[in-house]
Write a protein that holds these residues in place. Structure first.
Motif, mmCIF file in Angstrom:
data_model
loop_
_atom_site.group_PDB
_atom_site.id
_atom_site.type_symbol
_atom_site.label_atom_id
_atom_site.label_comp_id
_atom_site.label_asym_id
_atom_site.label_seq_id
_atom_site.Cartn_x
_atom_site.Cartn_y
_atom_site.Cartn_z
ATOM 1 N N ALA A 193 -7.843 5.852 -3.036
ATOM 2 C CA ALA A 193 -6.693 6.740 -3.185
ATOM 3 C C ALA A 193 -7.097 8.110 -2.669
ATOM 4 C CB ALA A 193 -6.261 6.825 -4.645
ATOM 5 N N GLY A 194 -6.143 8.835 -2.135
ATOM 6 C CA GLY A 194 -6.481 10.155 -1.616
ATOM 7 C C GLY A 194 -5.266 11.004 -1.341
ATOM 8 N N ARG A 195 -5.541 12.225 -0.955
ATOM 9 C CA ARG A 195 -4.512 13.202 -0.597
ATOM 10 C C ARG A 195 -4.877 13.825 0.744
ATOM 11 N NH1 ARG A 195 -1.478 15.936 -4.824
ATOM 12 N NH2 ARG A 195 -1.814 14.844 -6.775
ATOM 13 N N MET A 196 -3.864 14.263 1.451
ATOM 14 C CA MET A 196 -4.080 14.954 2.714
ATOM 15 C C MET A 196 -2.994 15.999 2.880
ATOM 16 S SD MET A 196 -4.124 13.539 6.627
ATOM 17 C CE MET A 196 -2.352 13.490 6.856
ATOM 18 N N ASP A 256 0.860 -1.175 0.000
ATOM 19 C CA ASP A 256 0.000 0.000 0.000
ATOM 20 C C ASP A 256 0.896 1.225 0.000
ATOM 21 O OD1 ASP A 256 -2.263 -1.571 0.057
ATOM 22 O OD2 ASP A 256 -2.371 -1.572 2.234
ATOM 23 N N GLY A 257 0.475 2.268 -0.693
ATOM 24 C CA GLY A 257 1.380 3.383 -0.938
ATOM 25 C C GLY A 257 1.107 4.618 -0.118
ATOM 26 N N TYR A 293 0.426 14.675 1.411
ATOM 27 C CA TYR A 293 0.607 13.241 1.249
ATOM 28 C C TYR A 293 -0.332 12.698 0.177
ATOM 29 C CZ TYR A 293 2.546 13.495 6.006
ATOM 30 O OH TYR A 293 3.268 13.815 7.128
ATOM 31 N N GLN A 294 0.059 11.605 -0.472
ATOM 32 C CA GLN A 294 -0.818 10.795 -1.305
ATOM 33 C C GLN A 294 -0.837 9.401 -0.698
ATOM 34 O OE1 GLN A 294 0.810 10.944 -5.279
ATOM 35 N NE2 GLN A 294 -0.773 12.376 -5.924
ATOM 36 N N LEU A 295 -2.008 8.758 -0.743
ATOM 37 C CA LEU A 295 -2.182 7.432 -0.174
ATOM 38 C C LEU A 295 -2.937 6.573 -1.169
ATOM 39 C CD1 LEU A 295 -2.264 5.471 2.323
ATOM 40 C CD2 LEU A 295 -4.479 6.510 2.833
#
Length: 84
Positions: free
Chosen positions: A53-56, A24-25, A38-40
């Motif tokens: 997928a998302g950003r924070m 997982d990234g 961050y990107q997830l």
């Protein structure tokens, strides 16, 4: 100093599984003076496309004043290592 999530956006791409892959990234897209973006991505076992997928954006602030606080050098170095 505290870390306060300022904004977030997590689009739903596929149904979320109960088992996750080991890869997982998470990466730091942008490391600035007082904030980190961050990107997830979460992957179902055996799948190449992420389920989510998302950003924070995380903003570091001084608790006493509420003003942006500079990232400590050691933390900044660790976050730079997460950049893709």
């Amino acid at each position: 100093m505290s870390a306060t999530p300022e904004r977030h956006h997590y689009p739903h791409v596929h149904p979320l599984p109960t088992r996750w892959q080991d890869n997982d990234g998470l990466r730091a897209v942008r490391v600035a003076g007082s904030s980190v973006e961050y990107q997830l991505a979460l992957f179902k076992v055996g799948e190449a496309q992420p389920c989510a997928a998302g950003r924070m954006v995380q903003v570091f602030v001084e608790r006493a004043t509420g003003q942006p606080a500079s990232l400590p050098t050691a933390l900044q170095g660790a976050l730079v290592a997460l950049q893709g």
